[in-house]
Motif scaffolding. Structure first.
Motif, PDB file in Angstrom:
ATOM      1  N   PRO A 157       7.290  11.164   5.876  1.00 43.96           N
ATOM      2  CA  PRO A 157       6.169  12.038   5.488  1.00 43.96           C
ATOM      3  C   PRO A 157       6.604  13.005   4.388  1.00 43.96           C
ATOM      4  O   PRO A 157       7.759  13.413   4.340  1.00 43.96           O
ATOM      5  CB  PRO A 157       5.838  12.789   6.784  1.00 43.96           C
ATOM      6  CG  PRO A 157       6.361  11.920   7.876  1.00 43.96           C
ATOM      7  CD  PRO A 157       7.588  11.261   7.311  1.00 43.96           C
ATOM      8  N   LYS A 158       5.672  13.351   3.528  1.00 46.84           N
ATOM      9  CA  LYS A 158       5.965  14.294   2.443  1.00 46.84           C
ATOM     10  C   LYS A 158       5.337  15.642   2.770  1.00 46.84           C
ATOM     11  O   LYS A 158       4.277  15.714   3.382  1.00 46.84           O
ATOM     12  CB  LYS A 158       5.423  13.756   1.119  1.00 46.84           C
ATOM     13  CG  LYS A 158       6.093  12.433   0.699  1.00 46.84           C
ATOM     14  CD  LYS A 158       5.637  11.998  -0.666  1.00 46.84           C
ATOM     15  CE  LYS A 158       6.153  10.604  -1.002  1.00 46.84           C
ATOM     16  NZ  LYS A 158       7.607  10.570  -1.156  1.00 46.84           N
ATOM     17  N   ALA A 188       0.839  -1.208   0.000  1.00 45.74           N
ATOM     18  CA  ALA A 188       0.000   0.000   0.000  1.00 45.74           C
ATOM     19  C   ALA A 188       0.869   1.251   0.000  1.00 45.74           C
ATOM     20  O   ALA A 188       0.539   2.257  -0.647  1.00 45.74           O
ATOM     21  CB  ALA A 188      -0.928  -0.006   1.208  1.00 45.74           C
ATOM     22  N   MET A 189       1.977   1.218   0.735  1.00 44.69           N
ATOM     23  CA  MET A 189       2.888   2.367   0.768  1.00 44.69           C
ATOM     24  C   MET A 189       3.520   2.595  -0.594  1.00 44.69           C
ATOM     25  O   MET A 189       3.654   3.739  -1.047  1.00 44.69           O
ATOM     26  CB  MET A 189       3.987   2.135   1.804  1.00 44.69           C
ATOM     27  CG  MET A 189       3.530   2.315   3.225  1.00 44.69           C
ATOM     28  SD  MET A 189       4.876   1.975   4.365  1.00 44.69           S
ATOM     29  CE  MET A 189       3.916   1.424   5.775  1.00 44.69           C
ATOM     30  N   VAL A 201      -2.515  17.393  -3.130  1.00 44.21           N
ATOM     31  CA  VAL A 201      -2.805  17.562  -1.696  1.00 44.21           C
ATOM     32  C   VAL A 201      -3.474  16.313  -1.140  1.00 44.21           C
ATOM     33  O   VAL A 201      -3.119  15.815  -0.061  1.00 44.21           O
ATOM     34  CB  VAL A 201      -3.699  18.806  -1.461  1.00 44.21           C
ATOM     35  CG1 VAL A 201      -4.259  18.824  -0.042  1.00 44.21           C
ATOM     36  CG2 VAL A 201      -2.912  20.080  -1.731  1.00 44.21           C
ATOM     37  N   LYS A 202      -4.446  15.783  -1.885  1.00 43.95           N
ATOM     38  CA  LYS A 202      -5.168  14.588  -1.433  1.00 43.95           C
ATOM     39  C   LYS A 202      -4.234  13.370  -1.417  1.00 43.95           C
ATOM     40  O   LYS A 202      -4.264  12.567  -0.464  1.00 43.95           O
ATOM     41  CB  LYS A 202      -6.344  14.327  -2.382  1.00 43.95           C
ATOM     42  CG  LYS A 202      -7.187  13.102  -2.024  1.00 43.95           C
ATOM     43  CD  LYS A 202      -7.919  13.284  -0.696  1.00 43.95           C
ATOM     44  CE  LYS A 202      -8.994  12.245  -0.464  1.00 43.95           C
ATOM     45  NZ  LYS A 202      -8.477  10.862  -0.401  1.00 43.95           N
ATOM     46  N   VAL A 238      -1.077   9.791   6.096  1.00 39.56           N
ATOM     47  CA  VAL A 238      -1.918   9.069   7.053  1.00 39.56           C
ATOM     48  C   VAL A 238      -1.540   7.598   7.076  1.00 39.56           C
ATOM     49  O   VAL A 238      -1.422   6.982   8.145  1.00 39.56           O
ATOM     50  CB  VAL A 238      -3.421   9.233   6.702  1.00 39.56           C
ATOM     51  CG1 VAL A 238      -4.276   8.253   7.502  1.00 39.56           C
ATOM     52  CG2 VAL A 238      -3.877  10.660   6.979  1.00 39.56           C
ATOM     53  N   LEU A 239      -1.313   7.027   5.890  1.00 37.87           N
ATOM     54  CA  LEU A 239      -0.987   5.607   5.791  1.00 37.87           C
ATOM     55  C   LEU A 239       0.284   5.258   6.558  1.00 37.87           C
ATOM     56  O   LEU A 239       0.310   4.292   7.333  1.00 37.87           O
ATOM     57  CB  LEU A 239      -0.824   5.215   4.317  1.00 37.87           C
ATOM     58  CG  LEU A 239      -0.408   3.770   4.036  1.00 37.87           C
ATOM     59  CD1 LEU A 239      -1.500   2.791   4.472  1.00 37.87           C
ATOM     60  CD2 LEU A 239      -0.098   3.586   2.555  1.00 37.87           C
ATOM     61  N   ILE A 240       1.353   6.040   6.385  1.00 35.94           N
ATOM     62  CA  ILE A 240       2.629   5.671   7.001  1.00 35.94           C
ATOM     63  C   ILE A 240       2.681   5.993   8.491  1.00 35.94           C
ATOM     64  O   ILE A 240       3.629   5.595   9.175  1.00 35.94           O
ATOM     65  CB  ILE A 240       3.825   6.335   6.280  1.00 35.94           C
ATOM     66  CG1 ILE A 240       3.829   7.846   6.495  1.00 35.94           C
ATOM     67  CG2 ILE A 240       3.842   5.973   4.806  1.00 35.94           C
ATOM     68  CD1 ILE A 240       5.128   8.507   6.050  1.00 35.94           C
ATOM     69  N   ARG A 241       1.683   6.724   8.985  1.00 34.53           N
ATOM     70  CA  ARG A 241       1.664   7.041  10.414  1.00 34.53           C
ATOM     71  C   ARG A 241       0.777   6.079  11.212  1.00 34.53           C
ATOM     72  O   ARG A 241       0.788   6.103  12.441  1.00 34.53           O
ATOM     73  CB  ARG A 241       1.177   8.478  10.618  1.00 34.53           C
ATOM     74  CG  ARG A 241       2.223   9.514  10.224  1.00 34.53           C
ATOM     75  CD  ARG A 241       1.704  10.920  10.406  1.00 34.53           C
ATOM     76  NE  ARG A 241       2.752  11.904  10.212  1.00 34.53           N
ATOM     77  CZ  ARG A 241       2.624  13.007   9.498  1.00 34.53           C
ATOM     78  NH1 ARG A 241       1.482  13.270   8.890  1.00 34.53           N
ATOM     79  NH2 ARG A 241       3.633  13.856   9.379  1.00 34.53           N
TER      80      ARG A 241
END
Length: 204
Positions: A175-176, A24-25, A149-150, A157-160
């Motif tokens: 994070p980007k 997913a990442m 942005v989306k 959100v996914l990597i956190r």
């Protein structure tokens, strides 16, 4: 037997990576890169329009050299501040890129205000066509920026989230940076093309 053990190990590793969000990442990271490429594509489209726009205005308003120079210099600064997808984790670099684009938007707005003083220029078919293309490009920039942005929001959100946060740390997913509020406000307003507006008064 060794082959079976190796196969089972690989299968277990793939299963663990899938379960921890690695795939997913990867997909989300690629989505961010694709969205950013489209942002750059639209900004480049705007930059490509500017030389013809400046040249056309100069033909009618050559003595408005200060404004023409501002636009040309702002475009040059945009060209010197590159930002590829691998630098999106560098917040300072993203801010510099946004600032350069914002300065170009402001310079274009000043140029279009100046053109209000030249009725013949406003009637020029080439000038009208360039303004139509500029408006369309600004709209495309807004759409592309919104998609970026989306995409960044979904990725961050996914990597956190747990347990993906562990996988992200192991494989170095960071994070980007996204458009900051003040910069987004500065560059989200397209240059106004309003032939009915009164010309701006010079500052005293």
């Amino acid at each position: 037997m060794p082959r079976l053990i190796k196969f089972l190990f690989c299968y277990l590793l793939v299963s663990l990576l899938s379960g921890c969000g690695y795939n997913a990442m990867q997909a989300s990271d690629e989505q961010v890169k694709a969205a950013w490429s489209e942002v750059l594509n639209q900004y480049q489209r705007r930059a490509d329009l500017i030389p013809n726009l400046v040249s056309t205005v100069k033909g009618y308003a050559a003595h408005e050299q200060a404004v023409l120079t501002q636009v040309t210099e702002a475009r040059a600064r945009v060209g010197s501040v590159s930002l590829n997808a691998d630098q999106l984790g560098d917040e300072a670099a993203v801010k510099r890129f946004q600032q350069a684009q914002g300065e170009l938007s402001s310079a274009l707005s000043r140029l279009l205000v100046v053109t209000e003083n030249y009725p013949q220029l406003k009637a020029d078919s080439l000038f009208k066509d360039l303004l139509t293309q500029l408006e369309g490009t600004e709209n495309r920039i807004a759409v592309a920026r919104g998609r970026y942005v989306k995409a960044v929001q979904d990725y961050n959100v996914l990597i956190r989230q747990f347990p993906q946060a562990i996988t992200a740390k192991i494989f170095g997913y960071q994070p980007k940076a996204n458009f900051s509020v003040e910069n987004e406000a500065a560059i989200s307003s397209a240059p106004k093309v309003d032939f009915g507006a009164p010309p701006a008064q010079p500052a005293q």
